[in-house]
Motif scaffolding. Structure first.
Motif, PDB file in Angstrom:
ATOM      1  N   PRO A   2      46.670  39.372  25.028  1.00  0.00           N
ATOM      2  CA  PRO A   2      47.408  39.365  26.294  1.00  0.00           C
ATOM      3  C   PRO A   2      47.010  40.551  27.167  1.00  0.00           C
ATOM      4  N   TYR A   3      47.091  40.348  28.487  1.00  0.00           N
ATOM      5  CA  TYR A   3      46.774  41.421  29.417  1.00  0.00           C
ATOM      6  C   TYR A   3      47.919  42.421  29.446  1.00  0.00           C
ATOM      7  N   MET A   4      47.595  43.692  29.229  1.00  0.00           N
ATOM      8  CA  MET A   4      48.616  44.732  29.170  1.00  0.00           C
ATOM      9  C   MET A   4      48.473  45.690  30.337  1.00  0.00           C
ATOM     10  N   THR A   5      49.598  46.054  30.920  1.00  0.00           N
ATOM     11  CA  THR A   5      49.636  47.007  32.020  1.00  0.00           C
ATOM     12  C   THR A   5      50.679  48.078  31.724  1.00  0.00           C
ATOM     13  N   SER A  39      52.075  40.685  30.357  1.00  0.00           N
ATOM     14  CA  SER A  39      52.494  39.846  31.484  1.00  0.00           C
ATOM     15  C   SER A  39      53.725  40.495  32.121  1.00  0.00           C
ATOM     16  N   ASP A  40      54.877  39.847  32.100  1.00  0.00           N
ATOM     17  CA  ASP A  40      56.077  40.435  32.704  1.00  0.00           C
ATOM     18  C   ASP A  40      57.046  40.988  31.669  1.00  0.00           C
ATOM     19  N   ALA A  41      56.666  40.970  30.408  1.00  0.00           N
ATOM     20  CA  ALA A  41      57.573  41.391  29.337  1.00  0.00           C
ATOM     21  C   ALA A  41      57.344  42.859  28.974  1.00  0.00           C
ATOM     22  N   LEU A  42      58.428  43.633  28.956  1.00  0.00           N
ATOM     23  CA  LEU A  42      58.364  45.022  28.531  1.00  0.00           C
ATOM     24  C   LEU A  42      58.276  45.056  27.001  1.00  0.00           C
ATOM     25  N   VAL A  43      57.166  45.605  26.477  1.00  0.00           N
ATOM     26  CA  VAL A  43      56.945  45.597  25.026  1.00  0.00           C
ATOM     27  C   VAL A  43      56.812  47.005  24.446  1.00  0.00           C
ATOM     28  N   GLY A  44      57.029  48.023  25.275  1.00  0.00           N
ATOM     29  CA  GLY A  44      56.969  49.382  24.754  1.00  0.00           C
ATOM     30  C   GLY A  44      57.324  50.397  25.813  1.00  0.00           C
ATOM     31  N   LYS A  80      52.432  42.436  18.930  1.00  0.00           N
ATOM     32  CA  LYS A  80      51.338  42.118  18.021  1.00  0.00           C
ATOM     33  C   LYS A  80      49.999  42.598  18.562  1.00  0.00           C
ATOM     34  N   ALA A  81      49.967  43.052  19.809  1.00  0.00           N
ATOM     35  CA  ALA A  81      48.710  43.399  20.467  1.00  0.00           C
ATOM     36  C   ALA A  81      48.061  44.629  19.829  1.00  0.00           C
ATOM     37  N   LYS A  82      46.765  44.542  19.615  1.00  0.00           N
ATOM     38  CA  LYS A  82      46.016  45.650  19.036  1.00  0.00           C
ATOM     39  C   LYS A  82      45.886  46.784  20.051  1.00  0.00           C
ATOM     40  N   ASN A  83      45.943  48.013  19.551  1.00  0.00           N
ATOM     41  CA  ASN A  83      45.752  49.229  20.362  1.00  0.00           C
ATOM     42  C   ASN A  83      46.831  49.427  21.417  1.00  0.00           C
TER      43      ASN A  83
END
Length: 206
Positions: A2-5, A39-44, A80-83
């Motif tokens: 997934p694209y992370m920003t 995407s639009d989800a806050l994951v950290g 689950k995203a790497k790095n």
């Protein structure tokens, strides 16, 4: 993948992560806060604030640079995203004002080594000694406590990392004034912060 920003967020947006997901369950001083989004989800989240100890501020690069010292005091990732952790830390460092001296700790009691700091080119400057502190009102150690002097709790050893934010010349000047020795990175048989094979909560404590 997934694209992370990474974007700045308000401290109140980080609070649920700190109080519910981070093992410390305590709100630190927060000056700057950043969120990692898939995407639009806050994951950290990653937060920076004033170190609790004025001696730390003076001890890193001398009294003349004490006002430049801040602490990366909370980091919490659930993805689950790497790095993911190194992406959040690395990009958030780029968004901080310049110059700054960033200090953070990896808690050995939580089997943390600090691989995310190593991946983002922090300097390793040694490990603090185990000690006892006066307990706060919640029974935990507190540098701003109002507890009983006779009630002591243990503080675990922590790996100390330092990062300079600034131009090439600013970093060079601060490095020359660094009071701690720069040492080889510690290693350990622990799960890396950037584990991508499963959902993990990655967290650090000062």
């Amino acid at each position: 993948m997934p694209y992370m920003t990474v974007f700045p967020i308000k401290p109140f947006e980080a609070e649920p992560w700190i109080m519910q997901k981070h093992y410390a369950k305590r709100m630190p001083s927060i000056i700057y806060a950043f969120g990692l989004y898939e995407s639009d989800a806050l994951v950290g989240i990653c937060t920076y604030g004033m170190p609790a100890s004025p001696f730390l501020c003076m001890g890193v690069c001398g009294k003349e640079n004490k006002d430049l010292v801040i602490e990366l005091n909370r980091l919490c990732i659930e993805t689950k995203a790497k790095n993911a952790a190194s992406i959040l830390v690395g990009r958030s460092l780029q968004m901080l004002p310049k110059p700054l001296v960033v200090v953070s700790y990896a808690d050995t009691a939580q089997t943390h080594v600090g691989y995310v700091y190593q991946a983002t080119n922090f300097l390793f400057t040694g490990t603090t000694k185990e000690r006892t502190d006066m307990a706060g009102e919640d029974g935990q150690h507190s540098r701003h406590n109002k507890g009983e002097k006779t009630n002591r709790v243990e503080r675990s050893a922590k790996h100390r990392y330092v990062f300079f934010v600034g131009s090439k010349n600013q970093k060079k000047k601060l490095f020359k004034q660094l009071k701690y020795p720069v040492l080889p990175y510690p290693k350990g048989d622990v799960e890396r912060y950037d584990a991508g094979s499963k959902v993990v909560t990655q967290s650090l404590l000062f």
